[in-house]
Design a protein around this motif. Sequence first.
Motif, mmCIF file in Angstrom:
data_model
loop_
_atom_site.group_PDB
_atom_site.id
_atom_site.type_symbol
_atom_site.label_atom_id
_atom_site.label_comp_id
_atom_site.label_asym_id
_atom_site.label_seq_id
_atom_site.Cartn_x
_atom_site.Cartn_y
_atom_site.Cartn_z
ATOM 1 N N SER A 426 -32.405 3.439 30.144
ATOM 2 C CA SER A 426 -32.164 3.843 31.539
ATOM 3 C C SER A 426 -32.035 2.652 32.484
ATOM 4 C CB SER A 426 -33.298 4.759 32.022
ATOM 5 O OG SER A 426 -34.541 4.078 31.940
ATOM 6 N N SER A 427 -32.007 1.446 31.930
ATOM 7 C CA SER A 427 -31.857 0.221 32.724
ATOM 8 C C SER A 427 -32.991 0.002 33.709
ATOM 9 C CB SER A 427 -30.510 0.228 33.485
ATOM 10 O OG SER A 427 -29.444 0.288 32.586
ATOM 11 N N LYS A 428 -34.166 0.542 33.396
ATOM 12 C CA LYS A 428 -35.320 0.313 34.261
ATOM 13 C C LYS A 428 -36.001 -0.981 33.843
ATOM 14 C CE LYS A 428 -34.467 4.207 36.199
ATOM 15 N NZ LYS A 428 -33.497 4.199 37.302
ATOM 16 N N LEU A 429 -36.498 -1.704 34.809
ATOM 17 C CA LEU A 429 -37.106 -3.004 34.562
ATOM 18 C C LEU A 429 -38.586 -2.978 34.915
ATOM 19 C CD1 LEU A 429 -34.361 -5.297 36.181
ATOM 20 C CD2 LEU A 429 -34.750 -4.948 33.735
ATOM 21 N N LYS A 430 -39.350 -3.848 34.258
ATOM 22 C CA LYS A 430 -40.731 -4.091 34.649
ATOM 23 C C LYS A 430 -40.737 -5.398 35.441
ATOM 24 C CE LYS A 430 -44.261 -3.411 31.805
ATOM 25 N NZ LYS A 430 -45.289 -3.658 30.742
ATOM 26 N N GLU A 486 -40.741 -8.177 32.530
ATOM 27 C CA GLU A 486 -39.430 -8.732 32.158
ATOM 28 C C GLU A 486 -38.904 -9.697 33.223
ATOM 29 O OE1 GLU A 486 -36.904 -5.297 30.392
ATOM 30 O OE2 GLU A 486 -38.476 -4.399 31.669
ATOM 31 N N VAL A 487 -39.305 -9.428 34.465
ATOM 32 C CA VAL A 487 -38.833 -10.252 35.582
ATOM 33 C C VAL A 487 -40.035 -10.699 36.413
ATOM 34 C CG1 VAL A 487 -37.384 -10.353 37.647
ATOM 35 C CG2 VAL A 487 -36.679 -8.933 35.694
ATOM 36 N N ILE A 488 -40.119 -11.988 36.713
ATOM 37 C CA ILE A 488 -41.084 -12.523 37.680
ATOM 38 C C ILE A 488 -40.306 -12.781 38.975
ATOM 39 C CG2 ILE A 488 -42.589 -14.446 38.306
ATOM 40 C CD1 ILE A 488 -43.839 -12.849 36.170
ATOM 41 N N LEU A 489 -40.645 -12.027 40.020
ATOM 42 C CA LEU A 489 -39.942 -12.129 41.303
ATOM 43 C C LEU A 489 -40.837 -12.872 42.292
ATOM 44 C CD1 LEU A 489 -37.507 -11.386 43.073
ATOM 45 C CD2 LEU A 489 -38.585 -9.178 43.521
ATOM 46 N N LEU A 490 -40.493 -14.136 42.568
ATOM 47 C CA LEU A 490 -41.299 -14.963 43.467
ATOM 48 C C LEU A 490 -40.960 -14.646 44.925
ATOM 49 C CD1 LEU A 490 -41.301 -18.499 41.801
ATOM 50 C CD2 LEU A 490 -43.269 -17.018 42.156
ATOM 51 N N CYS A 491 -41.945 -14.084 45.642
ATOM 52 C CA CYS A 491 -41.771 -13.767 47.069
ATOM 53 C C CYS A 491 -42.764 -14.575 47.910
ATOM 54 C CB CYS A 491 -41.975 -12.275 47.314
ATOM 55 S SG CYS A 491 -40.712 -11.239 46.556
ATOM 56 N N THR A 492 -42.973 -15.813 47.528
ATOM 57 C CA THR A 492 -43.890 -16.700 48.238
ATOM 58 C C THR A 492 -43.168 -17.390 49.389
ATOM 59 O OG1 THR A 492 -43.308 -18.401 46.624
ATOM 60 C CG2 THR A 492 -45.302 -17.129 46.203
ATOM 61 N N SER A 493 -43.932 -18.051 50.259
ATOM 62 C CA SER A 493 -43.313 -18.856 51.318
ATOM 63 C C SER A 493 -42.709 -20.109 50.691
ATOM 64 C CB SER A 493 -44.360 -19.256 52.362
ATOM 65 O OG SER A 493 -45.282 -20.184 51.818
ATOM 66 N N ILE A 494 -41.804 -20.740 51.405
ATOM 67 C CA ILE A 494 -41.149 -21.947 50.879
ATOM 68 C C ILE A 494 -42.189 -23.025 50.587
ATOM 69 C CG2 ILE A 494 -39.459 -23.766 51.365
ATOM 70 C CD1 ILE A 494 -38.048 -21.825 53.256
ATOM 71 N N ARG A 573 -30.203 -10.291 27.438
ATOM 72 C CA ARG A 573 -30.645 -11.087 28.589
ATOM 73 C C ARG A 573 -29.592 -11.042 29.697
ATOM 74 N NH1 ARG A 573 -33.327 -16.339 25.575
ATOM 75 N NH2 ARG A 573 -33.900 -16.919 27.706
ATOM 76 N N VAL A 574 -28.334 -11.040 29.311
ATOM 77 C CA VAL A 574 -27.251 -10.901 30.290
ATOM 78 C C VAL A 574 -27.344 -9.539 30.972
ATOM 79 C CG1 VAL A 574 -24.748 -10.745 30.606
ATOM 80 C CG2 VAL A 574 -25.708 -12.490 29.079
ATOM 81 N N ALA A 575 -27.607 -8.490 30.166
ATOM 82 C CA ALA A 575 -27.709 -7.138 30.717
ATOM 83 C C ALA A 575 -28.906 -7.027 31.658
ATOM 84 C CB ALA A 575 -27.829 -6.124 29.582
ATOM 85 N N ARG A 576 -30.024 -7.700 31.297
ATOM 86 C CA ARG A 576 -31.205 -7.664 32.168
ATOM 87 C C ARG A 576 -30.912 -8.310 33.523
ATOM 88 N NH1 ARG A 576 -36.149 -11.024 30.037
ATOM 89 N NH2 ARG A 576 -34.582 -12.655 30.372
ATOM 90 N N CYS A 577 -30.223 -9.433 33.512
ATOM 91 C CA CYS A 577 -29.841 -10.112 34.758
ATOM 92 C C CYS A 577 -28.969 -9.197 35.615
ATOM 93 C CB CYS A 577 -29.108 -11.411 34.435
ATOM 94 S SG CYS A 577 -28.439 -12.262 35.885
ATOM 95 N N ASN A 578 -28.002 -8.559 34.975
ATOM 96 C CA ASN A 578 -27.108 -7.657 35.717
ATOM 97 C C ASN A 578 -27.855 -6.434 36.248
ATOM 98 O OD1 ASN A 578 -24.908 -9.328 35.284
ATOM 99 N ND2 ASN A 578 -24.310 -8.299 33.383
ATOM 100 N N SER A 579 -28.834 -5.959 35.464
ATOM 101 C CA SER A 579 -29.628 -4.813 35.928
ATOM 102 C C SER A 579 -30.419 -5.171 37.180
ATOM 103 C CB SER A 579 -30.595 -4.351 34.820
ATOM 104 O OG SER A 579 -29.889 -3.828 33.725
ATOM 105 N N PHE A 580 -30.942 -6.397 37.206
ATOM 106 C CA PHE A 580 -31.681 -6.824 38.396
ATOM 107 C C PHE A 580 -30.742 -6.907 39.607
ATOM 108 C CE2 PHE A 580 -33.193 -9.969 41.379
ATOM 109 C CZ PHE A 580 -34.479 -9.517 41.640
#
Length: 722
Positions: A426-430, A486-494, A573-580
């Motif tokens: 289903s193209s869902k990511l963690k 699967e994905v680490i999304l960094l939402c920190t300050s610069i 890995r390409v598909a995961r990038c595109n899913s994000f």
Amino acid sequence: GFIPNWSLVEGVSGSALFRRLLPIANFRCISRDFLSAKQVMITHPCLHPSLSKPSLSFLSSSSPPFLQHLSFLPTSPSITKPVFVHSVKPLHVKCSSTNPTFQSHPDHAPPISTLKIAIIGFGNYGQFLAKTLVSQGHIVLAHSRSDYSHVAKKLGVSFFLNPHDLCEQHPEVILLCTSIISTEQVLKTLPLQRLKRSTLFVDVLSVKEFARNLLLDALPPDFDIICSHPMFGPQSAKQSWKDLFFVYEKVRIGNESSRVQRCEQFLGIFQSEGCKMVEMSCQEHDKLAAGSQFMTHTVGRVLDMLGLESTPINTKGYETLLDLVENTCRDSFDLYYGLFLYNKSALEMVERLDLAFDALRNELFGRLHHVVRKRFFENGEKVKSVHDSSYQNGAASAFSSNALRSQDVTIPYEFKGKILESVDDSSKLKVAIVGFGNFGQFLAKTLARQGHSVLAYSRTGYRDAAQKLGVSFFSDANDLCEEHPEVILLCTSILSTEKVLKSLPFQRLKRSTLFVDVLSVKEFPRNLFLQHLPPEFDILCTHPMFGPESGKNGWNELPFVFDKVRIGNDERRVARCNSFLDIFAREGCRMVEMTCAEHDWHAAGSQFITHTMGRVLEKLQLESTPINTKGYETLLKLVENTAGDSFELYYGLFMYNVNAMEQLERMDFAFESLKKQLFGRLHGVLRKELFGDSEKLEVLQEKSVRKNGAALSSSPESVKIS
């Protein structure tokens, strides 16, 4: 009050008459109560005892030169002819937004009482006003030094090249539509003696005290005076005048009912078009206009000098700056110079803007100095501190530098397992969000709504906020990483990104983990990731060019910039990038793929400039006024948007974008250039007043010498002979 003359409208049905009278009668009722309560009787010598002369006239004589040649001006203070003027009073705003406008409804009947109005200065603005005056059924005459007879004919206006011919037509109203700088000279050329003694003079200049003083000095005491400022023009009012400000002061209106009625009829022109009628003193107008109109033009001209251009990644704030530049650059420098020279509050605003820019720059450089000092001297100060503590404890000073170096040893990565399927059917990511502040929570809402499994980690406890959003919160980074997102999304300050990244236990993650950042600068995180992440990790650098405020109503058409820095060849890995990326594409974002270097180049010229200008204006503590222009509203909105962001974000834009320093220097240079233009013109005016005649003589002498081929070393006698 206003009592219609019924004999003038015989044959008109009652209902038709009522429709034609309603806009005028409505306005008269408002004006009647207003006038009766606020008018006072005073004598002529009291009209303006302490008013200054028009700008710079004090340099050459006690009064403007042209006044000395006007024979009709009073020479004795004994004149006591009574006139009505308005006393100082609170601001009144009158708006008739329900009244239909004549421009919007061509079939609307013209007003019963028409005026004969002579427009002096028939350029763009004069023609702009003439269209409405003619459409309302008024008789319009025009005079200008340039021949606009062809244009006037198309508009239904009678054009006169000779001002004597125009004045002999005995217009009831003289409407001055000249530039600020030329008004005094134009006023000198008018044969006032050919006009009726009760003529009403009205100006539409953007500065009011100068116009008020000039008209009071130059006009005979029998003439009526209204100082007005329609705070709109051909561009801002091309659709209609509805809800646009018309500021005015009844400086001097005779007490005869016909003159009072004529004044109200003229103001009714703008009232009937739906303008917001604002009555205030000229002094109050100029004080407010210096903080709004002059500031708007100044910012617009500074930005224009930077040569700003639209980019593929414009933010909403940058779009407003581009619009501001477009609106102000159409106005001549003479108009801007007039706003500066003839508004005594303008110089103060220039000085305040200068100080605000210097303060912001000092704040940036002060922070930069602190960081550099910390980098250079931190180790030395640590060593000194350890030495001191050793001596205090009586310990030997055999301190080894290896003890310091051991603190920085990198823990070896313990990679476990094999690359597993990272994208389900289903193209869902963690997705694990690292840094769960305002922006992290903002993104988490959409991720959770789309059905993705969302985890979060932050040094601050956001467990309650995460629970409300359906997000699993972890206060320990080890626990988070052991969930194998699967994905680490960094939402920190610069500023905190590097420290946070180094603190993550990479060895507890799968080797194929995708790292994504959302920072406002891109080359800095790109280099940081490449330097600190194991080579097996995928890297995607992104910048959602919106936030909780600009994206609160949806992300449709908002730009999302990304650079696939390092993505493995494996199709999963390409598909995961595109899913994000599809998370943002599904929300309607405008997906823009560009290199990090290219992003920072564009962002320095748009995002950093926007934040810089917003923070400079914030230091001025600009406030809304009763007469805001559309341009000034833009500045206020810019301040509101940028003030919501921390200084840390702004400093990060400066510190971690290699192009930011250049943009700061360019802005500084542009502002200095603008000041030189203003003060250079001012110096020229002053020099002309003081040395005009002597310099003219020198020029004539030089021309004469060159014409006769005389040597440069020729004697004064030879120059005199030539």
